[in-house]
Design a protein around this motif. Structure first.
Motif, PDB file in Angstrom:
ATOM      1  N   GLU A   2     -39.296  44.500 -86.045  1.00  0.00           N
ATOM      2  CA  GLU A   2     -39.409  44.454 -87.350  1.00  0.00           C
ATOM      3  C   GLU A   2     -38.207  45.153 -87.987  1.00  0.00           C
ATOM      4  O   GLU A   2     -37.582  46.130 -87.515  1.00  0.00           O
ATOM      5  CB  GLU A   2     -40.568  45.310 -87.687  1.00  0.00           C
ATOM      6  CG  GLU A   2     -41.098  45.610 -89.237  1.00  0.00           C
ATOM      7  CD  GLU A   2     -42.023  46.353 -89.425  1.00  0.00           C
ATOM      8  OE1 GLU A   2     -42.278  46.988 -90.377  1.00  0.00           O
ATOM      9  OE2 GLU A   2     -43.189  46.144 -88.682  1.00  0.00           O
ATOM     10  N   ASP A   3     -37.738  44.886 -89.191  1.00  0.00           N
ATOM     11  CA  ASP A   3     -36.413  45.573 -89.776  1.00  0.00           C
ATOM     12  C   ASP A   3     -36.863  46.789 -90.145  1.00  0.00           C
ATOM     13  O   ASP A   3     -38.027  47.292 -90.579  1.00  0.00           O
ATOM     14  CB  ASP A   3     -36.343  44.721 -91.399  1.00  0.00           C
ATOM     15  CG  ASP A   3     -35.656  43.168 -90.910  1.00  0.00           C
ATOM     16  OD1 ASP A   3     -35.091  43.069 -89.739  1.00  0.00           O
ATOM     17  OD2 ASP A   3     -35.874  42.550 -91.958  1.00  0.00           O
ATOM     18  N   PRO A   4     -35.798  47.810 -89.866  1.00  0.00           N
ATOM     19  CA  PRO A   4     -36.194  49.251 -90.216  1.00  0.00           C
ATOM     20  C   PRO A   4     -36.094  49.652 -91.515  1.00  0.00           C
ATOM     21  O   PRO A   4     -36.718  50.619 -92.161  1.00  0.00           O
ATOM     22  CB  PRO A   4     -34.773  49.755 -89.349  1.00  0.00           C
ATOM     23  CG  PRO A   4     -33.934  48.903 -89.560  1.00  0.00           C
ATOM     24  CD  PRO A   4     -34.437  47.490 -89.283  1.00  0.00           C
ATOM     25  N   ILE A   5     -35.571  48.864 -92.402  1.00  0.00           N
ATOM     26  CA  ILE A   5     -35.782  49.186 -94.051  1.00  0.00           C
ATOM     27  C   ILE A   5     -36.250  47.905 -94.496  1.00  0.00           C
ATOM     28  O   ILE A   5     -35.768  47.007 -93.922  1.00  0.00           O
ATOM     29  CB  ILE A   5     -34.298  49.853 -94.556  1.00  0.00           C
ATOM     30  CG1 ILE A   5     -33.319  48.715 -94.469  1.00  0.00           C
ATOM     31  CG2 ILE A   5     -34.017  50.983 -93.898  1.00  0.00           C
ATOM     32  CD1 ILE A   5     -32.124  48.872 -95.322  1.00  0.00           C
ATOM     33  N   GLN A   6     -36.395  48.071 -95.860  1.00  0.00           N
ATOM     34  CA  GLN A   6     -36.693  46.921 -96.658  1.00  0.00           C
ATOM     35  C   GLN A   6     -35.890  46.818 -97.909  1.00  0.00           C
ATOM     36  O   GLN A   6     -35.392  47.958 -98.641  1.00  0.00           O
ATOM     37  CB  GLN A   6     -38.225  46.793 -97.063  1.00  0.00           C
ATOM     38  CG  GLN A   6     -39.061  46.532 -96.034  1.00  0.00           C
ATOM     39  CD  GLN A   6     -40.569  46.466 -96.659  1.00  0.00           C
ATOM     40  OE1 GLN A   6     -40.945  46.533 -97.957  1.00  0.00           O
ATOM     41  NE2 GLN A   6     -41.529  46.057 -95.688  1.00  0.00           N
ATOM     42  N   ILE A   7     -35.488  45.733 -98.398  1.00  0.00           N
ATOM     43  CA  ILE A   7     -34.544  45.773 -99.534  1.00  0.00           C
ATOM     44  C   ILE A   7     -35.198  44.593-100.388  1.00  0.00           C
ATOM     45  O   ILE A   7     -35.771  43.456-100.243  1.00  0.00           O
ATOM     46  CB  ILE A   7     -33.298  44.815 -99.310  1.00  0.00           C
ATOM     47  CG1 ILE A   7     -32.388  45.695 -98.140  1.00  0.00           C
ATOM     48  CG2 ILE A   7     -32.344  44.505-100.392  1.00  0.00           C
ATOM     49  CD1 ILE A   7     -31.114  45.052 -97.545  1.00  0.00           C
ATOM     50  N   THR A   8     -35.676  45.082-101.761  1.00  0.00           N
ATOM     51  CA  THR A   8     -36.276  44.137-102.656  1.00  0.00           C
ATOM     52  C   THR A   8     -35.326  43.166-103.171  1.00  0.00           C
ATOM     53  O   THR A   8     -34.380  43.124-103.038  1.00  0.00           O
ATOM     54  CB  THR A   8     -36.680  45.305-104.027  1.00  0.00           C
ATOM     55  OG1 THR A   8     -35.455  45.646-104.749  1.00  0.00           O
ATOM     56  CG2 THR A   8     -37.462  46.553-103.496  1.00  0.00           C
ATOM     57  N   GLU A   9     -36.060  42.282-103.822  1.00  0.00           N
ATOM     58  CA  GLU A   9     -35.370  41.169-104.700  1.00  0.00           C
ATOM     59  C   GLU A   9     -34.177  41.656-105.674  1.00  0.00           C
ATOM     60  O   GLU A   9     -33.114  40.878-105.249  1.00  0.00           O
ATOM     61  CB  GLU A   9     -36.508  40.177-105.119  1.00  0.00           C
ATOM     62  CG  GLU A   9     -37.295  39.252-104.144  1.00  0.00           C
ATOM     63  CD  GLU A   9     -36.271  38.557-103.035  1.00  0.00           C
ATOM     64  OE1 GLU A   9     -35.389  37.710-103.602  1.00  0.00           O
ATOM     65  OE2 GLU A   9     -36.692  38.577-101.693  1.00  0.00           O
TER      66      GLU A   9
END
Length: 98
Positions: A2-9
């Motif tokens: 799983e990606d360690p961080i998320q980036i919003t649209e």
């Protein structure tokens, strides 16, 4: 993994726009890390090239560099872009439930 961080649209669109508008070379990516100590530090965002200490992630089509020494502190973060009365900019927050 799983990606360690998320980036919003919104953040994704702004990052891509910034990279293109400033003709930033493809070797650059988004650096996510800590500035200062682990307990009293602030989150760091910027455009940078990869170093020997970095782990490279491809998140939402964006190269993300995270210093391996900072990884445990940034896992679960969400990067967003907000426009408001006081100006616009990137925000970093922890994901709900993490």
């Amino acid at each position: 993994m799983e990606d360690p961080i998320q980036i919003t649209e919104k953040a994704k669109a702004e990052i891509i726009s910034t990279l293109l508008a400033n003709k930033i070379p493809g070797t650059y990516g988004l650096r996510v890390g800590l500035k200062g100590g682990a307990c009293s530090g602030t989150f760091l965002l910027g455009f940078d090239t990869q170093t020997d200490f970095d782990q490279l992630y491809l998140i939402e089509g964006i190269r993300v560099y995270i210093d391996r020494r900072h990884l445990m502190y940034v896992v679960g973060l969400s990067v967003d872009y907000e426009e408001g009365l006081n100006g616009s900019g990137y925000t970093v927050s922890t994901l709900a439930g993490k």
